[in-house]
Scaffold this motif. Structure first.
Motif, PDB file in Angstrom:
ATOM      1  N   VAL A   1      48.117  38.073  41.601  1.00  0.00           N
ATOM      2  CA  VAL A   1      46.762  38.598  41.464  1.00  0.00           C
ATOM      3  C   VAL A   1      46.190  38.827  42.860  1.00  0.00           C
ATOM      4  CG1 VAL A   1      44.462  38.222  40.493  1.00  0.00           C
ATOM      5  CG2 VAL A   1      46.472  37.284  39.329  1.00  0.00           C
ATOM      6  N   ARG A   2      45.803  40.059  43.155  1.00  0.00           N
ATOM      7  CA  ARG A   2      45.226  40.383  44.459  1.00  0.00           C
ATOM      8  C   ARG A   2      43.714  40.167  44.454  1.00  0.00           C
ATOM      9  NH1 ARG A   2      47.762  45.322  43.452  1.00  0.00           N
ATOM     10  NH2 ARG A   2      45.704  46.314  43.595  1.00  0.00           N
ATOM     11  N   ASP A   3      43.156  39.976  45.636  1.00  0.00           N
ATOM     12  CA  ASP A   3      41.719  39.743  45.753  1.00  0.00           C
ATOM     13  C   ASP A   3      40.891  40.963  45.358  1.00  0.00           C
ATOM     14  OD1 ASP A   3      42.271  37.228  46.616  1.00  0.00           O
ATOM     15  OD2 ASP A   3      41.849  37.603  48.739  1.00  0.00           O
ATOM     16  N   ASP A   4      41.485  42.148  45.385  1.00  0.00           N
ATOM     17  CA  ASP A   4      40.729  43.358  45.041  1.00  0.00           C
ATOM     18  C   ASP A   4      40.866  43.717  43.562  1.00  0.00           C
ATOM     19  OD1 ASP A   4      43.414  44.059  45.204  1.00  0.00           O
ATOM     20  OD2 ASP A   4      43.007  46.068  46.002  1.00  0.00           O
ATOM     21  N   GLN A   5      41.486  42.859  42.771  1.00  0.00           N
ATOM     22  CA  GLN A   5      41.697  43.148  41.356  1.00  0.00           C
ATOM     23  C   GLN A   5      40.674  42.407  40.490  1.00  0.00           C
ATOM     24  OE1 GLN A   5      46.034  42.195  41.226  1.00  0.00           O
ATOM     25  NE2 GLN A   5      46.287  44.322  40.549  1.00  0.00           N
ATOM     26  N   PHE A   6      40.796  42.638  39.173  1.00  0.00           N
ATOM     27  CA  PHE A   6      39.902  42.015  38.193  1.00  0.00           C
ATOM     28  C   PHE A   6      40.747  41.378  37.090  1.00  0.00           C
ATOM     29  CE2 PHE A   6      37.515  45.258  40.285  1.00  0.00           C
ATOM     30  CZ  PHE A   6      36.208  44.786  40.356  1.00  0.00           C
ATOM     31  N   VAL A   7      40.345  40.200  36.660  1.00  0.00           N
ATOM     32  CA  VAL A   7      40.983  39.568  35.507  1.00  0.00           C
ATOM     33  C   VAL A   7      40.247  40.036  34.252  1.00  0.00           C
ATOM     34  CG1 VAL A   7      41.320  37.400  34.275  1.00  0.00           C
ATOM     35  CG2 VAL A   7      41.928  37.563  36.689  1.00  0.00           C
TER      36      VAL A   7
ATOM     37  N   TRP B   1      35.468  41.714  32.746  1.00  0.00           N
ATOM     38  CA  TRP B   1      36.246  42.024  33.940  1.00  0.00           C
ATOM     39  C   TRP B   1      35.692  41.164  35.068  1.00  0.00           C
ATOM     40  CZ3 TRP B   1      34.912  45.545  30.275  1.00  0.00           C
ATOM     41  CH2 TRP B   1      35.916  46.372  29.759  1.00  0.00           C
ATOM     42  N   ALA B   2      36.429  40.153  35.506  1.00  0.00           N
ATOM     43  CA  ALA B   2      35.957  39.207  36.510  1.00  0.00           C
ATOM     44  C   ALA B   2      36.565  39.539  37.867  1.00  0.00           C
ATOM     45  CB  ALA B   2      36.324  37.777  36.107  1.00  0.00           C
ATOM     46  N   ALA B   3      35.698  39.794  38.851  1.00  0.00           N
ATOM     47  CA  ALA B   3      36.161  40.120  40.196  1.00  0.00           C
ATOM     48  C   ALA B   3      36.894  38.929  40.803  1.00  0.00           C
ATOM     49  CB  ALA B   3      34.969  40.517  41.067  1.00  0.00           C
TER      50      ALA B   3
ATOM     51  N   PRO C   1      31.406  35.790  48.787  1.00  0.00           N
ATOM     52  CA  PRO C   1      30.166  35.805  47.988  1.00  0.00           C
ATOM     53  C   PRO C   1      29.863  37.215  47.492  1.00  0.00           C
ATOM     54  CG  PRO C   1      29.868  34.527  49.992  1.00  0.00           C
ATOM     55  CD  PRO C   1      31.190  35.233  50.135  1.00  0.00           C
ATOM     56  N   LEU C   2      29.689  37.365  46.191  1.00  0.00           N
ATOM     57  CA  LEU C   2      29.438  38.671  45.574  1.00  0.00           C
ATOM     58  C   LEU C   2      28.123  38.631  44.812  1.00  0.00           C
ATOM     59  CD1 LEU C   2      32.950  39.509  44.045  1.00  0.00           C
ATOM     60  CD2 LEU C   2      32.042  40.212  46.272  1.00  0.00           C
ATOM     61  N   ARG C   3      27.395  39.747  44.847  1.00  0.00           N
ATOM     62  CA  ARG C   3      26.193  39.884  44.024  1.00  0.00           C
ATOM     63  C   ARG C   3      26.510  40.469  42.661  1.00  0.00           C
ATOM     64  NH1 ARG C   3      21.826  42.146  48.503  1.00  0.00           N
ATOM     65  NH2 ARG C   3      21.761  40.237  49.766  1.00  0.00           N
ATOM     66  N   LYS C   4      27.597  41.205  42.562  1.00  0.00           N
ATOM     67  CA  LYS C   4      28.084  41.723  41.282  1.00  0.00           C
ATOM     68  C   LYS C   4      29.459  41.131  41.048  1.00  0.00           C
ATOM     69  CE  LYS C   4      24.452  44.260  40.594  1.00  0.00           C
ATOM     70  NZ  LYS C   4      23.459  43.825  39.590  1.00  0.00           N
TER      71      LYS C   4
ATOM     72  N   GLU D   1      40.612  47.951  38.194  1.00  0.00           N
ATOM     73  CA  GLU D   1      39.262  48.524  38.167  1.00  0.00           C
ATOM     74  C   GLU D   1      38.444  47.893  37.047  1.00  0.00           C
ATOM     75  OE1 GLU D   1      37.187  52.897  37.345  1.00  0.00           O
ATOM     76  OE2 GLU D   1      39.328  52.750  37.831  1.00  0.00           O
ATOM     77  N   ALA D   2      37.228  47.487  37.357  1.00  0.00           N
ATOM     78  CA  ALA D   2      36.327  46.948  36.342  1.00  0.00           C
ATOM     79  C   ALA D   2      35.964  48.044  35.350  1.00  0.00           C
ATOM     80  CB  ALA D   2      35.063  46.393  36.990  1.00  0.00           C
ATOM     81  N   GLY D   3      35.980  47.718  34.071  1.00  0.00           N
ATOM     82  CA  GLY D   3      35.684  48.685  33.025  1.00  0.00           C
ATOM     83  C   GLY D   3      36.911  49.371  32.468  1.00  0.00           C
ATOM     84  N   ARG D   4      38.058  49.199  33.119  1.00  0.00           N
ATOM     85  CA  ARG D   4      39.300  49.828  32.668  1.00  0.00           C
ATOM     86  C   ARG D   4      40.130  48.807  31.893  1.00  0.00           C
ATOM     87  NH1 ARG D   4      42.317  54.147  34.713  1.00  0.00           N
ATOM     88  NH2 ARG D   4      40.262  54.973  35.290  1.00  0.00           N
ATOM     89  N   ARG D   5      40.487  49.172  30.658  1.00  0.00           N
ATOM     90  CA  ARG D   5      41.310  48.290  29.831  1.00  0.00           C
ATOM     91  C   ARG D   5      42.762  48.348  30.302  1.00  0.00           C
ATOM     92  NH1 ARG D   5      37.935  50.720  25.642  1.00  0.00           N
ATOM     93  NH2 ARG D   5      36.582  49.106  24.710  1.00  0.00           N
ATOM     94  N   PRO D   6      43.543  47.306  30.030  1.00  0.00           N
ATOM     95  CA  PRO D   6      44.949  47.309  30.469  1.00  0.00           C
ATOM     96  C   PRO D   6      45.736  48.504  29.951  1.00  0.00           C
ATOM     97  CG  PRO D   6      44.294  45.120  29.771  1.00  0.00           C
ATOM     98  CD  PRO D   6      43.152  46.031  29.419  1.00  0.00           C
ATOM     99  N   THR D   7      45.524  48.885  28.689  1.00  0.00           N
ATOM    100  CA  THR D   7      46.263  50.036  28.146  1.00  0.00           C
ATOM    101  C   THR D   7      45.880  51.318  28.859  1.00  0.00           C
ATOM    102  OG1 THR D   7      44.545  50.222  26.427  1.00  0.00           O
ATOM    103  CG2 THR D   7      46.571  49.026  25.861  1.00  0.00           C
ATOM    104  N   GLU D   8      44.602  51.475  29.216  1.00  0.00           N
ATOM    105  CA  GLU D   8      44.153  52.663  29.948  1.00  0.00           C
ATOM    106  C   GLU D   8      44.768  52.707  31.336  1.00  0.00           C
ATOM    107  OE1 GLU D   8      39.727  52.998  27.860  1.00  0.00           O
ATOM    108  OE2 GLU D   8      39.972  52.048  29.813  1.00  0.00           O
TER     109      GLU D   8
END
Length: 373
Positions: free
Chosen positions: A146-152, A179-181, A186-189, A356-363
Motif C-alpha cells: 500500500v503506497r502513501d498516495d493510495q486509498f483503502v 475511501w481512506a487516504a 496531517p490532512l484536512r480531507k 483514486e478516491a471515489g473510484r471503485r476497484p472494478t472501475e
C-alpha cells in the motif's frame, strides 16, 4: 474538522460555540465509537457548509464569487443534521447523544499504562482459545503493498438506531463505501464516504486545524504496520493511547478501540496481534449467536459494558476465520429500549486498495485494462 486557516477572523469560529450552547446536556449513555464519530463528522461538515452559505448571503452581490461550494448531501432520520442556519429542535437531542459522546471518547489525556487491568484474565479462556485460532489463520494470509498516495476502499452495509425521540428506533440497512487516504501527513480531507448514493468528504478530526495525521484516530496501513506485534506490548500501548472518558470502563474502551480497527486493511501480523491482545482483556467471552448486519452467523467474540448495559460483538467466518462484521445491542432494560434492542450493526463486504478516491476497484481495473489495450 476545521478547513480554515488558524488566522481566520474570530467571528468565523463562533458558529460551533453557538451550536454547542444550543445543545442539551449530554445524555448519560455512549454510542459505539464508530457510530458517534460518523455522526460527529457529518455534523461538523454540515456546519462548515452552512456557515459558508450564510457568508455568501451576507456579502454584497458584487463581491460574491461566481462558484459557490455545493451544500453537503442530506441524510435521513437522526442524521438530518441541520436546516439552513437553524438547528431543528428534535435534532438537537440526537446531536447531543452523538456529538457529546464523541467528544467524551476522543478528548482528555490518555490513561497511563499502569491503569491497564489486563494482567490476568481468567474468566474468558474459551474466548482466548477461539481468538488464538483466528490469529493463527490470520497470520497465514498474504500481505499487501500500500503506497502513501493510495486509498483503502471499504464496502459495507450498516444500520444504526435513531435516539431523537429518547427511544432507540432502528434505521434501515444502508450501503456504505469509504475511501481512506493513506498519506501519513496531517490532512484536512481524509477521504470520501458514499452512503446511499450520496458522496461527501471525510473531514479532519474536530480541533485538528492543521489536519489529522495518521494515528489511532486515522489508522493508515503503514501506521498499523508500525504497531507492536507482541500482544502484551500492543495491549499496553492501546491502554495508554485509547482516549479516556469520564466514567467509561477502561477495559471496555480498549475492547471497542480494537473493534474499531478490525474493519481496516492491515498487515496480517498486526491483525493477529490485535486478536491475541483482545484475548487478554478481562470479560471477553464467546458469543455463539453472533451475526452481522445482513444476518450472517459466525464465530462471535463479545464483551458487555456493564455500566450502560450494552454488548458489543465481533463476528468471524466459521471456516475461514475472516472478520465479517459487528453489532451492539442492549443486554438490560434502559430508557432507550428493552433487552435485546439492536443499536448498531455492520457487515464487511469488500476491501481493496485503489489509486483514486471515489473510484471503485472494478472501475480501476477497467481503466487499467483500457490503457493496456
Amino acid at each position: 474538522m476545521n478547513d480554515h486557516p488558524t488566522g481566520a477572523p474570530p467571528e468565523r469560529h463562533g458558529d460551533r460555540e453557538e451550536i454547542a450552547r444550543l445543545l442539551p446536556a449530554p445524555a448519560d449513555w455512549d454510542l459505539p465509537r464508530e457510530q458517534h464519530l460518523r455522526h460527529k463528522d457529518r455534523l461538523m461538515h454540515q456546519i462548515d457548509h452552512d456557515r459558508t452559505d450564510r457568508d455568501q448571503v451576507a456579502r454584497p452581490a458584487s463581491t460574491r464569487p461566481r462558484s459557490i461550494r455545493p451544500r453537503s448531501p442530506r441524510t435521513r432520520s437522526a442524521r438530518q443534521l441541520l436546516r439552513p442556519a437553524i438547528l431543528a429542535p428534535a435534532t438537537a437531542l440526537a446531536l447531543a447523544c452523538a456529538v457529546t459522546a464523541g467528544i467524551a471518547l476522543t478528548g482528555g489525556d490518555p490513561a497511563p499504562a499502569g491503569t491497564a487491568s489486563h494482567g490476568t484474565a481468567t474468566d474468558m479462556r474459551p474466548a482466548a482459545a477461539l481468538l488464538d485460532r483466528i490469529s493463527d489463520a490470520t497470520e497465514t494470509r498474504a500481505d499487501l503493498t500500500v503506497r502513501d498516495d493510495q486509498f483503502v476502499y471499504t464496502r459495507e452495509k450498516t444500520r444504526g438506531a435513531d435516539l431523537t425521540s429518547g427511544k432507540a428506533v432502528l434505521g434501515p440497512l444502508v450501503d456504505r463505501e469509504v475511501w481512506a487516504a493513506q498519506d501519513p501527513a496531517p490532512l484536512r480531507k481524509l477521504g470520501l464516504i458514499r452512503e446511499d448514493g450520496q458522496t461527501f468528504p471525510i473531514n479532519a478530526e474536530f480541533g485538528d486545524t492543521e489536519g489529522t495525521p495518521a494515528g489511532i484516530n486515522r489508522p493508515t496501513y503503514h501506521w498499523l504496520s508500525s504497531l507492536p506485534t507482541d500482544p502484551d506490548k500492543l495491549l499496553t500501548y492501546l491502554y495508554a493511547k485509547t482516549p479516556q472518558a469520564d466514567g467509561r470502563e477502561r477495559d471496555q474502551a480498549v475492547f471497542e478501540q480494537i473493534g474499531s480497527l478490525l474493519g481496516e486493511v492491515m498487515p496480517p501480523r498486526t491483525a493477529a496481534a490485535l486478536y491475541r491482545a483482545a484475548a487478554k482483556i478481562p470479560g471477553v467471552t464467546p458469543a455463539p449467536e453472533a451475526r452481522d448486519a445482513i444476518g450472517r452467523r459466525g464465530l462471535g467474540i463479545a464483551r458487555d459494558d456493564t455500566r450502560y448495559g450494552i454488548r458489543t460483538e465481533w463476528v468471524f467466518d466459521k471456516n475461514a476465520y475472516t472478520y465479517l462484521g459487528c453489532r451492539s445491542y442492549l443486554v438490560k432494560d434502559t430508557p432507550y429500549g428493552k433487552t435485546g434492542t439492536l443499536l448498531s450493526s455492520a457487515a464487511e463486504l469488500e476491501h481493496a486498495v485503489v489509486d483514486e478516491a471515489g473510484r471503485r476497484p472494478t472501475e480501476a481495473q477497467e481503466t487499467r485494462a483500457e490503457r493496456q489495450g
